[in-house]
Design a protein around this motif. Structure first.
Motif, PDB file in Angstrom:
ATOM      1  N   ALA A  28       0.699  -1.338  -0.108  1.00 20.17           N
ATOM      2  CA  ALA A  28       0.027  -0.090   0.097  1.00 20.17           C
ATOM      3  C   ALA A  28       0.932   1.188  -0.003  1.00 20.17           C
ATOM      4  O   ALA A  28       0.580   2.211  -0.549  1.00 20.17           O
ATOM      5  CB  ALA A  28      -0.920  -0.176   1.220  1.00 20.17           C
ATOM      6  N   VAL A  31       2.078   1.991  -3.491  1.00 19.64           N
ATOM      7  CA  VAL A  31       0.816   2.686  -4.439  1.00 19.64           C
ATOM      8  C   VAL A  31       0.962   4.007  -3.948  1.00 19.64           C
ATOM      9  O   VAL A  31       0.592   4.848  -4.940  1.00 19.64           O
ATOM     10  CB  VAL A  31      -0.440   1.961  -3.691  1.00 19.64           C
ATOM     11  N   ILE A  81      -3.850   3.651   6.589  1.00 17.15           N
ATOM     12  CA  ILE A  81      -2.842   2.263   6.256  1.00 17.15           C
ATOM     13  C   ILE A  81      -2.273   1.825   7.398  1.00 17.15           C
ATOM     14  O   ILE A  81      -2.401   0.493   7.921  1.00 17.15           O
ATOM     15  CB  ILE A  81      -1.704   2.642   5.364  1.00 17.15           C
ATOM     16  N   VAL A  84      -5.268  -0.083   9.171  1.00 16.34           N
ATOM     17  CA  VAL A  84      -5.174  -1.428   8.401  1.00 16.34           C
ATOM     18  C   VAL A  84      -4.273  -2.313   9.096  1.00 16.34           C
ATOM     19  O   VAL A  84      -4.368  -3.358   9.295  1.00 16.34           O
ATOM     20  CB  VAL A  84      -5.062  -1.305   7.144  1.00 16.34           C
ATOM     21  N   PRO A  93      -1.939  -4.858  -0.418  1.00 16.63           N
ATOM     22  CA  PRO A  93      -3.682  -4.881  -0.687  1.00 16.63           C
ATOM     23  C   PRO A  93      -3.959  -6.395  -1.150  1.00 16.63           C
ATOM     24  O   PRO A  93      -5.235  -6.684  -1.005  1.00 16.63           O
ATOM     25  CB  PRO A  93      -3.633  -4.015  -2.067  1.00 16.63           C
ATOM     26  N   ILE A  96      -5.280  -8.194   1.900  1.00 15.96           N
ATOM     27  CA  ILE A  96      -6.519  -7.373   2.746  1.00 15.96           C
ATOM     28  C   ILE A  96      -7.902  -7.491   1.815  1.00 15.96           C
ATOM     29  O   ILE A  96      -8.201  -6.758   0.934  1.00 15.96           O
ATOM     30  CB  ILE A  96      -6.184  -5.995   2.900  1.00 15.96           C
ATOM     31  N   ARG A  97      -8.491  -8.628   1.933  1.00  8.91           N
ATOM     32  CA  ARG A  97      -9.907  -8.699   1.201  1.00  8.91           C
ATOM     33  C   ARG A  97     -10.672  -9.461   1.689  1.00  8.91           C
ATOM     34  O   ARG A  97     -11.205 -10.734   1.360  1.00  8.91           O
ATOM     35  CB  ARG A  97      -9.204  -9.690  -0.206  1.00  8.91           C
TER      36      ARG A  97
END
Lengths: 101, 494
Positions: A28, A31, A81, A84, A93, A96-97
C-alpha cells in the motif's frame, strides 16, 4: 536548449512509472508513492505550460494547490494504512480482502 | 506583476463584491471553527454542544442558500472561479438537507456513540466536506473543481475510516483512499493538458473553447477521458465503480448513506455544468456526450445486474445506487441548459429514498443484528412500522406509482423521449430502452426484502434489542414524503 517537449516527456515518464507502481499493487505504501509520482507528473506539466501564460500564471498557482492537497491526501492515507496494519498485520493489498463479492 | 499593482484596489473590490454570494460557505466555515472549539472545550460540560453547533450551522447555511434563490444569477464570481445560478443554489440547498439528515443519523448511531472520541470530530469533517460539495456545484474553473473534489474526497476518506473498530472498516477506508487518490491524480494529469491546450483554467471562457477547437481531437479526447476519471470516482459510474460495493458495505451505515447521496448531488451538478459549458457543435462537447452516453448505459446495466446476486443489504444498495447513477447521467443528457427542474427533482427524491433505506437498514441491524436479506425472514411482523416504510421506499426506488420515484423516472423518460424526437439521436432511444429494461430488473432484487420480511417464516424467534427511535421516525417521515411527493409532485416542482 530545453524545450516544452522535454518537460512533457519527463512528465509522461513520471506518470507511467507512477501508474505502474499503482497497478503492481505490491504494497500500500508503494501505491502511495506511485500516486505521488503521478501527481508530480501533472505538476511538472502545469508549471511547464504556465511559462506561456504570462498574464495569470494559472498553472503555477494550480501547482501550489496540487502540492498542498497531495500532502493532505497522503497524510490521511498513511493514517488509514496504519489502522489497517493494526488489524491485518500486513499492508499488501492482496492480503486485505475481507470485502468482496 | 508590476502591471497588477495599480489595479489592486479594483481587484480587491471585485473580491469583496463577490463574497456575499458565498454567504452559506462563510457560515459553514465559521461553524467549522466553532465546532472544533465546542468539541474541545464545551463537550465536557454539555455533551451535545458540538452537535448543537453543527446543526445550527447547517440549518443557517441552508437558510442562506434558500434566501439567495431569489437573487439574480452572478457570473464571473471571484474572477471566473464560480458562477452562482439557480441550479447551483438548489444543489447547495439539497446538500445542506442531506448533511442535516446525516448529522441526526450519526447522532443516533450506536457505533458512533460508543466511540472513544464521540462524534464531534466527525461533525467538523462533515462541515468541511459540505463546503467542498457546495463549491463543486458552482465551480467554473478547473482549479476550483479540483480543490472542491479533493476537499470532499479527503473528508470522505476520514469519515469512512473514522470508527476503525473492525478490520472491515479499515479495509474499506484503505480501498477508498487508494482508489480515490489514483483517480484524482489521473484527473490532475488530464487537467494539466486541458490547461496546456487552452492557456486558460476557466472552462466556460471563450479562450478555453477556442483552444479546445484548435487542438487535435484525439488529444482533447484523451485529456477529457482523464478528467472524466476524477468525476467518475465521485459519482461512481462504470468503469470507476470498483470501490463502491466494498466501501458501502464496510463503512458504518450513516457514512454509507451520506456517500451514496451528497457527493452524487454535487457531482451531477458539476457534470451538467461541464457538459453544457461548450457549444453543441464543438468536438469536446460531442466527445464528452458520447462518453456520458456510453457510461450511462453500461452503468445502468451493470449496477442492476450485479445487484441481483447480492445478499448483504448494504452491498445490494451499493449496486442499486450505481444503477441510479446511470439513470442520473441519462437525466444529464436529456437536460438542456436552464431546464434543470427534472434533474433536481430526481436528485431530491433519490436523496430522500436512499437516506431512508440506509436509516432503516441501520435501525433493523441495531434491533435484530440482521445484515443479510435472508436474515430478514419474518421480521415484518416484529418491526411492522420499519418494514412498511422500507417497502414504500423500495417501491419508490423501483419507480412504481404512486410514489415520487415513479414521477421522477417518468419525467426523465419523457425528457429523453422528447430529446429523441427532436434530434433523432439513436443514442437517446438506446438510453430509453436500457432505462426501461433495468427498471424491470431492479424489481427482482428490491422485492427480495418484502418477500423475506413478510412472506417467509422465521427459523427461530428473534430477540430484539432497544435502539434509538429517532432514526425510524425520520425514515417514516421520508416514506410519507415520498408518497406525498408522488401524489403532489408540484410541491417540489414549483
Amino acid at each position: 536548449m530545453i524545450t516544452l517537449t522535454h518537460f512533457l516527456v519527463v512528465g509522461a515518464c513520471l506518470f507511467s512509472i507512477g501508474l505502474y507502481a499503482v497497478l503492481a499493487r505490491r504494497n500500500a505504501i508503494l501505491v502511495l508513492v506511485g500516486i505521488e509520482l503521478m501527481i508530480n507528473a501533472a505538476i511538472v506539466n502545469l508549471v511547464a505550460f504556465s511559462r506561456y501564460d504570462k498574464a495569470f500564471y494559472g498553472g503555477q498557482v494550480f501547482a501550489l494547490f496540487a502540492i498542498v492537497l497531495a500532502a493532505a491526501a497522503v497524510a490521511v492515507a498513511l493514517a488509514i494504512i496504519l489502522n489497517v496494519y493494526k488489524f491485518y498485520k500486513s499492508v499488501n493489498p492482496e492480503d486485505i480482502r475481507n470485502l468482496k463479492d | 506583476m508590476t502591471e497588477l499593482l495599480p489595479n489592486i484596489s479594483n481587484k480587491l473590490d471585485h473580491v469583496l463584491a463577490g463574497l456575499p454570494m458565498l454567504l452559506p460557505e462563510l457560515v459553514l466555515t465559521a461553524t467549522f471553527l466553532t465546532g472544533i472549539g465546542a468539541g474541545l472545550f464545551a463537550d465536557r460540560y454539555w455533551r451535545h454542544a458540538s452537535f448543537a453547533v453543527t446543526t445550527v450551522g447547517i440549518v443557517l447555511a441552508g437558510v442562506c442558500s434558500a434566501w439567495q434563490l431569489a437573487l439574480p444569477a452572478v457570473d464571473n464570481l471571484l474572477f471566473g472561479m464560480a458562477t452562482m445560478d439557480a441550479f447551483g443554489r438548489y444543489a447547495r440547498l439539497l446538500t445542506a438537507a442531506v448533511c442535516l439528515l446525516f448529522v441526526l443519523f450519526a447522532k443516533a448511531n450506536p457505533g458512533f456513540n460508543a466511540h472513544r472520541k464521540k462524534t464531534s470530530d466527525l461533525y467538523s469533517i462533515l462541515l468541511a466536506v459540505h463546503i467542498g460539495l457546495n463549491l463543486m456545484g458552482v465551480a467554473t474553473n478547473w482549479l476550483m473543481v479540483f480543490v472542491a473534489i479533493e476537499m470532499a474526497s479527503i473528508g470522505s476518506y476520514l469519515m469512512v475510516g473514522y470508527l476503525a473498530k473492525e478490520a472491515r472498516q479499515t479495509e474499506a477506508a484503505m480501498k477508498y483512499v487508494l482508489f480515490g487518490s489514483v483517480c484524482s491524480a489521473v484527473m490532475l494529469y488530464g487537467l494539466s493538458f486541458m490547461y496546456g491546450f487552452t492557456g486558460d483554467l476557466n472552462f466556460t471562457s471563450a479562450a478555453h473553447i477556442q483552444g479546445l477547437e484548435g487542438t487535435a481531437p484525439l488529444l482533447v479526447a484523451t485529456a477529457l477521458l482523464f478528467v472524466f476519471t476524477g468525476i467518475g470516482f465521485k459519482l461512481s459510474f462504470v468503469p470507476f465503480h470498483f470501490w463502491t460495493p466494498d466501501v458501502y458495505q464496510g463503512a458504518s451505515t450513516p457514512v454509507t448513506a451520506f456517500l451514496s447521496t451528497a457527493p452524487k448531488i454535487a457531482g451531477i451538478a458539476l457534470l451538467a455544468r461541464i457538459g453544457y459549458a461548450w457549444p453543441a457543435d464543438s468536438n469536446a462537447f460531442q466527445y464528452l456526450h458520447t462518453l456520458i452516453l456510453v457510461s450511462a448505459i453500461v452503468t445502468m446495466l451493470l449496477g442492476n445486474l450485479a445487484a441481483l446476486r447480492q445478499t448483504n443489504v448494504k452491498r445490494m444498495m451499493a449496486y442499486s445506487s450505481i444503477g441510479h447513477t446511470g439513470f442520473l447521467m441519462m437525466a444529464v443528457l436529456a437536460y438542456s441548459s436552464g431546464e434543470f427542474a427534472i434533474l433536481l427533482f430526481y436528485l431530491a427524491v433519490y436523496a430522500l429514498m436512499n437516506m431512508g433505506v440506509f436509516m432503516l437498514a441501520d435501525y433493523i441491524e441495531a434491533r435484530t443484528g440482521a445484515v443479510d436479506v435472508d436474515e430478514y425472514r419474518g421480521l415484518g411482523k416484529v418491526l411492522p412500522a420499519a418494514f412498511v416504510s422500507f417497502v414504500i421506499l423500495l417501491i419508490s426506488l423501483t419507480g412504481l406509482p404512486p410514489t415520487a420515484g415513479f414521477v421522477a423516472k417518468l419525467l426523465v423518460f419523457s425528457a429523453v423521449f422528447n430529446n429523441w424526437q427532436l434530434t433523432g439521436n439513436a443514442g437517446m432511444l438506446l438510453l430509453l430502452i436500457v432505462g426501461a429494461l433495468t427498471t424491470v430488473i431492479s424489481l427482482f432484487y428490491y422485492f427480495k426484502v418484502p418477500l423475506h420480511a413478510f412472506l417467509r417464516q422465521p427459523e427461530q424467534e428473534r430477540k430484539t434489542l432497544p435502539a434509538h427511535p429517532i432514526v425510524v421516525g425520520l425514515a417514516l417521515l421520508m416514506a410519507a414524503a415520498v408518497l406525498l411527493l408522488g401524489i403532489f409532485p408540484s410541491w417540489l416542482m414549483a
